[in-house]
Write a protein that holds these residues in place. Structure first.
Motif, short mmCIF file in Angstrom:
data_model
loop_
_atom_site.label_atom_id
_atom_site.label_comp_id
_atom_site.label_asym_id
_atom_site.label_seq_id
_atom_site.Cartn_x
_atom_site.Cartn_y
_atom_site.Cartn_z
N LEU A 152 0.83 -1.21 0.00
CA LEU A 152 0.00 0.00 0.00
C LEU A 152 0.86 1.26 0.00
O LEU A 152 0.53 2.24 -0.66
CB LEU A 152 -0.94 0.01 1.21
N SER A 153 1.97 1.23 0.72
CA SER A 153 2.88 2.37 0.74
C SER A 153 3.50 2.60 -0.62
O SER A 153 3.63 3.74 -1.08
CB SER A 153 4.00 2.15 1.77
N LEU A 154 3.90 1.52 -1.28
CA LEU A 154 4.48 1.63 -2.62
C LEU A 154 3.46 2.21 -3.60
O LEU A 154 3.79 3.09 -4.41
CB LEU A 154 4.99 0.28 -3.11
N LYS A 155 2.25 1.73 -3.51
CA LYS A 155 1.18 2.23 -4.39
C LYS A 155 0.93 3.71 -4.13
O LYS A 155 0.79 4.50 -5.06
CB LYS A 155 -0.10 1.41 -4.17
N TRP A 156 0.88 4.10 -2.85
CA TRP A 156 0.68 5.49 -2.48
C TRP A 156 1.82 6.36 -3.02
O TRP A 156 1.59 7.41 -3.62
CB TRP A 156 0.59 5.61 -0.96
N ALA A 157 3.06 5.93 -2.83
CA ALA A 157 4.23 6.70 -3.28
C ALA A 157 4.23 6.88 -4.80
O ALA A 157 4.51 7.97 -5.30
CB ALA A 157 5.52 6.03 -2.82
N LYS A 158 3.89 5.82 -5.52
CA LYS A 158 3.81 5.93 -6.99
C LYS A 158 2.71 6.93 -7.38
O LYS A 158 2.88 7.71 -8.32
CB LYS A 158 3.52 4.57 -7.62
N SER A 159 1.60 6.90 -6.66
CA SER A 159 0.50 7.81 -6.93
C SER A 159 0.92 9.27 -6.67
O SER A 159 0.60 10.15 -7.47
CB SER A 159 -0.70 7.44 -6.05
N VAL A 160 1.63 9.51 -5.59
CA VAL A 160 2.12 10.86 -5.29
C VAL A 160 3.05 11.32 -6.40
O VAL A 160 2.93 12.42 -6.91
CB VAL A 160 2.84 10.91 -3.92
N PHE A 161 3.99 10.45 -6.80
CA PHE A 161 4.92 10.80 -7.86
C PHE A 161 4.17 11.13 -9.15
O PHE A 161 4.40 12.17 -9.77
CB PHE A 161 5.92 9.67 -8.12
N ASN A 162 3.27 10.25 -9.56
CA ASN A 162 2.53 10.46 -10.81
C ASN A 162 1.69 11.73 -10.77
O ASN A 162 1.59 12.45 -11.77
CB ASN A 162 1.68 9.24 -11.14
N ASN A 163 1.09 12.02 -9.62
CA ASN A 163 0.30 13.24 -9.47
C ASN A 163 1.19 14.47 -9.63
O ASN A 163 0.83 15.41 -10.35
CB ASN A 163 -0.39 13.25 -8.11
N CYS A 164 2.35 14.45 -9.01
CA CYS A 164 3.29 15.58 -9.15
C CYS A 164 3.78 15.70 -10.60
O CYS A 164 3.90 16.79 -11.13
CB CYS A 164 4.48 15.39 -8.21
N PHE A 165 4.04 14.56 -11.22
CA PHE A 165 4.53 14.57 -12.59
C PHE A 165 3.50 15.14 -13.55
O PHE A 165 3.82 15.88 -14.48
CB PHE A 165 4.92 13.15 -13.01
N GLU A 166 2.24 14.82 -13.30
CA GLU A 166 1.16 15.30 -14.16
C GLU A 166 0.92 16.80 -14.01
O GLU A 166 0.36 17.42 -14.91
CB GLU A 166 -0.13 14.53 -13.89
N LYS A 167 1.33 17.37 -12.86
CA LYS A 167 1.13 18.81 -12.65
C LYS A 167 1.89 19.63 -13.67
O LYS A 167 1.53 20.76 -13.95
CB LYS A 167 1.58 19.21 -11.24
N GLY A 168 2.92 19.07 -14.21
CA GLY A 168 3.60 19.77 -15.28
C GLY A 168 4.99 20.25 -14.94
O GLY A 168 5.50 20.03 -13.86
N GLY A 169 5.53 20.90 -15.91
CA GLY A 169 6.91 21.35 -15.86
C GLY A 169 7.48 21.09 -17.25
O GLY A 169 6.75 20.76 -18.17
N ILE A 170 8.76 21.24 -17.38
CA ILE A 170 9.40 21.01 -18.67
C ILE A 170 9.97 19.61 -18.68
O ILE A 170 10.75 19.23 -17.80
CB ILE A 170 10.51 22.05 -18.92
N LYS A 171 9.60 18.83 -19.69
CA LYS A 171 10.04 17.44 -19.80
C LYS A 171 11.30 17.38 -20.66
O LYS A 171 11.39 18.05 -21.68
CB LYS A 171 8.94 16.57 -20.36
N TYR A 172 12.24 16.59 -20.22
CA TYR A 172 13.53 16.47 -20.90
C TYR A 172 13.81 15.03 -21.24
O TYR A 172 13.28 14.11 -20.64
CB TYR A 172 14.66 17.00 -20.01
N GLY A 173 14.70 14.87 -22.22
CA GLY A 173 15.14 13.54 -22.62
C GLY A 173 14.05 12.80 -23.33
O GLY A 173 13.43 13.30 -24.25
#
Length: 130
Positions: free
Chosen positions: A105-126
């Motif tokens: 459950l912790s791993l699932k939560w952490a991935k969800s937090v990461f994905n949510n932050c990633f979706e918020k945006g910014g400049i994507k590289y590589g």
């Protein structure tokens, strides 16, 4: 670490140990996805072996997002553990208060937090800049 199948990592400051860990994983062909502050992007990328980074970008196993938003947490998650810590009110990472877990459950939560932050945006590289 070398047994990881992937690494998702949010961090707020450049640490050469992070560069070492990420370099090891990329050398082992393990996908890495990061969120970093825009202000450290150039120095961070310049800390890597250029051939390693270029190959990882071309092989589509290195992804990162640089954000102008202030990052107020550090989050590390791979397929078998996660570590999470916040900042003191002074703006310094509280390295003495880290939550570490290998619970599903912790791993699932952490991935969800990461994905949510990633979706918020910014400049994507590589690999994501296509």
């Amino acid at each position: 670490m070398k047994n990881s199948k992937f690494l998702y990592f949010i961090f707020s400051e450049l640490n050469l140990r992070y560069v070492e860990i990420i370099s090891e994983l990329l050398s082992e062909h393990i996908p890495v996805k990061l969120i970093i502050p825009q202000e450290i992007r150039v120095k961070f990328i310049d800390s890597f072996d250029r051939d390693l980074i270029n190959k990882a970008f071309m092989d589509k196993r290195f992804y990162f997002l640089a954000t102008s938003d202030k990052i107020h947490l550090n989050l590390f998650v791979n397929d078998f553990m996660m570590a999470f810590n916040l900042f003191h009110e002074t703006g310094i990472v509280d390295k003495n208060n880290v939550i570490i877990s290998n619970n599903d459950l912790s791993l699932k939560w952490a991935k969800s937090v990461f994905n949510n932050c990633f979706e918020k945006g910014g400049i994507k590289y590589g690999s994501l800049a296509e």
